[in-house]
Design a protein around this motif. Structure first.
Motif, short mmCIF file in Angstrom:
data_model
loop_
_atom_site.label_atom_id
_atom_site.label_comp_id
_atom_site.label_asym_id
_atom_site.label_seq_id
_atom_site.Cartn_x
_atom_site.Cartn_y
_atom_site.Cartn_z
N ARG A 190 40.96 34.63 45.51
CA ARG A 190 39.95 35.56 46.02
C ARG A 190 39.34 36.39 44.88
O ARG A 190 38.13 36.52 44.76
CB ARG A 190 40.58 36.51 47.06
N ARG A 193 37.23 34.21 42.46
CA ARG A 193 35.92 33.86 43.03
C ARG A 193 34.97 35.07 43.01
O ARG A 193 33.79 34.94 42.73
CB ARG A 193 36.08 33.34 44.46
N GLU A 194 35.55 36.25 43.28
CA GLU A 194 34.73 37.46 43.27
C GLU A 194 34.18 37.71 41.87
O GLU A 194 32.99 38.01 41.70
CB GLU A 194 35.58 38.64 43.74
N ALA A 196 33.75 35.47 39.55
CA ALA A 196 32.81 34.40 39.21
C ALA A 196 31.45 34.64 39.88
O ALA A 196 30.40 34.47 39.26
CB ALA A 196 33.37 33.05 39.63
N ARG A 197 31.49 35.07 41.13
CA ARG A 197 30.23 35.34 41.85
C ARG A 197 29.46 36.48 41.21
O ARG A 197 28.22 36.50 41.23
CB ARG A 197 30.50 35.68 43.32
N ALA A 198 30.21 37.42 40.65
CA ALA A 198 29.55 38.55 39.98
C ALA A 198 29.03 38.14 38.60
O ALA A 198 28.43 38.95 37.90
CB ALA A 198 30.54 39.71 39.85
N GLY A 199 29.28 36.89 38.23
CA GLY A 199 28.77 36.39 36.95
C GLY A 199 29.55 36.90 35.75
O GLY A 199 29.03 36.90 34.63
N THR A 203 35.10 34.58 33.39
CA THR A 203 35.44 33.45 34.25
C THR A 203 34.85 32.13 33.77
O THR A 203 35.05 31.09 34.41
CB THR A 203 34.96 33.69 35.70
N MET A 207 35.50 28.47 35.39
CA MET A 207 34.42 27.74 36.05
C MET A 207 34.27 26.34 35.46
O MET A 207 33.96 25.38 36.17
CB MET A 207 33.10 28.52 35.95
N ASP A 213 32.23 24.76 40.58
CA ASP A 213 32.36 24.94 42.02
C ASP A 213 33.24 26.17 42.31
O ASP A 213 34.46 26.10 42.28
CB ASP A 213 32.99 23.67 42.63
N ILE A 214 32.56 27.28 42.61
CA ILE A 214 33.29 28.54 42.79
C ILE A 214 34.39 28.42 43.85
O ILE A 214 35.50 28.93 43.68
CB ILE A 214 32.32 29.69 43.17
N ASP A 215 34.10 27.70 44.94
CA ASP A 215 35.07 27.59 46.04
C ASP A 215 36.34 26.85 45.63
O ASP A 215 37.36 26.92 46.33
CB ASP A 215 34.43 26.89 47.24
#
Ligand SMILES: [Zn+2]
Length: 317
Positions: A190, A193-194, A196-199, A203, A207, A213-215
């Motif tokens: 979790r 991924r958070e 990674a999503r924040a760029g 990470t 990645m 694939d973040i998931d």
């Protein structure tokens, strides 16, 4: 199975059945905790009668080759204090189900039903990491001190749902801020991924590992990366370990065990998790410096612990 190597099978034999959300694993277990025969099936859909028939089926197959004295069933759910009914199982169809009597009637053998985590804790105490230890706490597993602590209504030992962060992360149990939302394997994924999503640039190597694939950033991937020295993955382990240490210090304040046995998938990471957990435990333990410190170790029996414990509890009656 990390039971004593070699030697003759020690009777009396009992069958343990571990009912998970996806599979039913059964085994004939001897008095030394060794699994001497195995059978498994996929867990039948959501029909509780089908699950009971499946239990009867695997037990029948095992009894063709081995004479057994009792059957223990470890179920992932809340089991009543009489060890007869499954009150609620999040991943199965049971709602206040008289499982013991239903199965006992079909098999004609004594049956004991136990929460799967309590059964695993029992096995670790009898045959695994907690041998010789008079009072231990199994985390993600349950508690034991020669008698599994079930509480008045069979629901003791849900340490993961102690609220440690008011208004914190939402938990499947309905509350917010439960310990397991901060100190469990799922947290690794979790948080990764958070980030990674924040760029976050930390990470980037993670990645690359999952092809962007973040998931796909889940616990086992983070564990592998941490083993390879990935700084972000190691930091995530330090965070999870810190929370685990705080949780254990709270448990020590309440229960004063001689040992903590840490089980569940994330415990495969061993020292990556335990080192930061021990550090934060030492910083948080009440009365630190003036009391003996419990040891913090990983579980020894692996995924068959629940089955072995259920069989042994049934043999003990
Ligand atoms: Zn919860």
């Amino acid at each position: 199975m990390n039971a004593p190597a070699g030697g003759a099978v020690q009777g009396p034999l009992a069958i343990g059945v571990d009912i998970g959300g996806t599979k039913v694993a059964a085994g004939v277990v001897d008095a030394a905790g060794r699994v001497v025969a195995r059978a498994r099936r996929l867990t039948p859909s959501r029909d509780h009668r089908a699950v009971e028939a499946c239990i009867a089926d695997v037990v029948g197959v095992l009894r063709e080759q081995h004479e057994v004295v009792a059957v223990g069933i470890g179920a992932a759910g809340f089991v009543d204090a009489e060890r007869a009914r499954v009150l609620f199982a999040p991943h199965l169809a049971w709602r206040n189900e008289p499982l013991r009597d239903a199965v006992q009637e079909v098999l004609g053998l004594p049956v004991v039903v136990e929460n799967d985590a309590n059964a695993a804790a029992w096995a670790e105490w009898r045959f695994g990491a907690g041998r010789q230890e008079s009072r231990l706490v199994c985390v993600t597993l349950g508690t034991g001190n020669g008698a599994v602590q079930r509480g008045r209504y069979g629901m003791a030992g849900e340490f993961g749902h102690m609220v440690v962060v008011p208004d914190g992360h939402r938990c499947e149990c309905g509350n917010r801020g439960c310990l397991e939302q901060y100190a469990s394997g799922n947290v690794l994924g979790r948080e990764a991924r958070e980030l990674a999503r924040a760029g976050s640039p930390v990470t980037v190597p993670l990645m690359e590992r999952v092809g962007g694939d973040i998931d796909a950033l889940v616990g086992p991937v983070i564990t592998e990366a941490a083993r390879d020295g990935d700084p972000c993955a190691i930091e995530l382990f330090e965070e999870v370990g810190r929370w685990l240490g705080i949780g254990l210090a709270n448990l020590a304040a309440a229960l004063d065990p001689g040992m903590f046995v840490i089980g569940g998938g994330v415990s495969d990471a061993g020292e990556l998790l335990l080192r930061p957990a021990r550090e934060s435990f030492r910083r948080t333990l009440t009365g630190r410096g003036f009391r003996p410190e419990p040891r913090i170790v990983t579980a020894a029996l692996g995924p068959e612990a629940g089955l072995v414990g259920a069989a042994d509890l049934a043999r003990a009656g």
